[in-house]
Design an enzyme around this catalytic site. Structure first.
Site, mmCIF file in Angstrom:
data_model
loop_
_atom_site.group_PDB
_atom_site.id
_atom_site.type_symbol
_atom_site.label_atom_id
_atom_site.label_comp_id
_atom_site.label_asym_id
_atom_site.label_seq_id
_atom_site.Cartn_x
_atom_site.Cartn_y
_atom_site.Cartn_z
ATOM 1 N N HIS A 60 0.813 -1.221 0.000
ATOM 2 C CA HIS A 60 0.000 0.000 0.000
ATOM 3 C C HIS A 60 0.849 1.275 0.000
ATOM 4 O O HIS A 60 0.342 2.356 -0.306
ATOM 5 C CB HIS A 60 -0.987 0.002 1.171
ATOM 6 N N SER B 80 4.545 2.564 7.835
ATOM 7 C CA SER B 80 4.393 1.339 7.060
ATOM 8 C C SER B 80 5.641 1.028 6.251
ATOM 9 O O SER B 80 6.205 1.896 5.594
ATOM 10 C CB SER B 80 3.194 1.466 6.111
ATOM 11 N N ASP C 45 0.252 -7.806 1.619
ATOM 12 C CA ASP C 45 0.581 -6.377 1.598
ATOM 13 C C ASP C 45 2.086 -6.148 1.572
ATOM 14 O O ASP C 45 2.619 -5.281 2.255
ATOM 15 C CB ASP C 45 -0.043 -5.655 2.799
#
Length: 466
Positions: free
Chosen positions: A119, A225, A149
């Site tokens: 993402h 992230s 992910d």
């Protein structure tokens, strides 16, 4: 909206001071009255003053805690990732707004391979990576896995420091952890906490969840992230992935063992494995991980052998072997050390390379064949008037006749009947323009490419993973 491009004497130094300036005359007169001894005394005083303000060469041992040492060991291999992406990827192209995306990543191979979250780089047209030393590089997307992910990107720089790897096979509730990331653009932010829970299954939307995550109370915010979660020894034991919106002290990370296993498979999918002489996997035990041979076509290597070194360096995970094979290029062989029955055996692992005849064949293909090979669709030029009736800013387009199942166009949800009007930042009105784009450095260096299509009476856009 930015339209697509069509293919077609100083001041004198030092300054002079006026001789009739009163303060200048007085100052020079006073300076002349100082004796040599007075000047020496002033010099000693200035040196003493400077010495009292100099920082110590190294902080006291009490300040260099295990946390400080862990951060020092890992931080050089952590990068910041930034880029722009559409606020709504499914919106009409003419209405799309761009937003800034940011995150982090970890270097897993000295040749510039970086692991991050999908993402972080999804729908980003230009991926910008900032190294720990401040150097900025452009990255290309190599592979991604939506189910976990995870994404693998690459920068052209070498050699780079590699993140120290740990294992998630022996994690303990309450053990201290450290998160490094790029929250809200504050680069290389460090936070500390503990492992709050293990094996969390976290729903991310109505149809998908991230399974088996590490929960931590180390502060994780948007932008963290893709950064590492470290243990007290500075070894990566997870990849920061998500945070509970509206809550404090609830963040999640993908266990490092799983992240590396998935990445190794992504790398394996990038290369031709038909010439492989052996394959291997990583076996995890409590606090230990080793690379074990799972198949072999070499008489001196047996299934179950442990591979302990690769080209003279310790081998911690079979991802390192997969990346070495991907990077092998014209190398004749890789040097391996095999451990069997407490004895070490050195072997040479031959590697296959792409033949020159294959390269020549690709370069002499027609534009239609190259589009089919690279983009996974068959195209046909159409009357430019049909395109201009929808949007007169386009010179023409190419109608999609068919889409190869599982290819880049199919994955991007391009359909037969769509009209391709743009690729990257250029229009695609005919075969000549499209071939020029295929030959461009921008496309060859890109891991993904933005495209523009007409469907019905509207213009849409999306991203092709190449």
């Amino acid at each position: 909206m930015m339209a697509l491009k069509a293919i077609g004497k100083g001041p004198t130094w030092p300054p002079s001071f006026p001789t009739d300036f009163p303060l200048g005359r007085v100052s020079m007169t006073l300076l002349k009255r100082f004796s040599t001894l007075q000047w020496l005394a002033i010099g000693v005083a200035l040196q003493s003053l400077a010495a009292t303000n100099l920082p110590a060469t190294e902080p006291s041992p009490n300040r260099i805690t295990r946390t400080v040492q862990a951060i020092r060991n890992a931080q050089p291999a952590v990068v910041n990732i930034e880029g722009t992406k559409p606020a709504n990827p499914t919106s009409n192209y003419r209405e799309a707004q761009q937003v800034n995306g940011m995150g982090a990543g970890v270097i897993v191979h000295p040749e510039g391979y970086i692991l991050t979250n999908q993402h972080v780089v999804q729908d980003v047209g230009r991926i910008e990576v900032t190294l720990h030393n401040g150097r900025q590089l452009r990255a290309r997307l190599l592979a991604r896995d939506a189910g976990t992910d995870l994404a693998l990107i690459k920068v052209e720089s070498r050699p780079l420091p590699v993140i120290p790897l740990g294992t998630s096979s022996d994690l303990m509730l309450g053990e201290p952890v450290i998160a490094i990331g790029n929250p809200f653009g504050y680069r290389h932010t460090v936070t500390e906490g503990i492992i709050s829970a293990l094996h969390r299954n976290i729903p991310v939307n109505g149809v998908q969840e991230y399974p088996d995550l590490i929960q931590t109370d180390a502060s994780i915010n948007p932008g963290n992230s893709g950064g590492p979660l470290l243990n007290a020894d500075g070894l990566m034991i997870g990849l920061n992935a998500a945070v509970r919106i509206g809550a404090q002290g609830i963040g999640f990370a993908i266990p490092v063992d799983k992240a590396l296993d998935v990445t190794a498979q992504m790398v394996r999918n990038l290369r031709d494995t038909r010439q492989d002489r052996l394959s291997a996997t990583t076996v995890y035990q409590q606090g230990d991980a080793h690379v074990q041979v799972t198949s072999s076509r070499m008489p001196q290597v047996k299934v179950g052998d442990k591979i302990v070194r690769l080209d003279g360096h310790p081998l911690q995970h079979h991802l390192q072997l997969e990346l070495a094979l991907l990077e092998s290029g014209d190398s004749e062989a890789l040097e391996l050390e095999i451990l069997r029955d407490q004895e070490t055996v050195a072997i040479r692992l031959p590697v296959g390379t792409q033949s020159k005849s294959q390269i020549r064949l690709t370069s002499t293909s027609t534009p239609a064949e190259r589009v089919s090979q690279v983009l996974g669709m068959r195209l046909q030029p159409i009357d430019p008037a049909m395109v201009r009736s929808v949007d007169d800013s386009y010179k023409g387009g190419m109608r999609v006749l068919s889409v190869s199942r599982g290819g880049p166009a199919d994955r991007a949800q391009i359909r037969p009947g769509d009209i391709l009007v743009g690729l990257l930042e250029w229009q695609t009105p005919n075969w000549d323009d499209l071939e020029w784009i295929l030959d461009s450095d921008e496309l060859s260096e890109a891991g993904s490419a933005k495209f523009h299509i007409i469907r019905g009476k509207d213009v849409f856009w999306g991203t092709l993973d190449l």
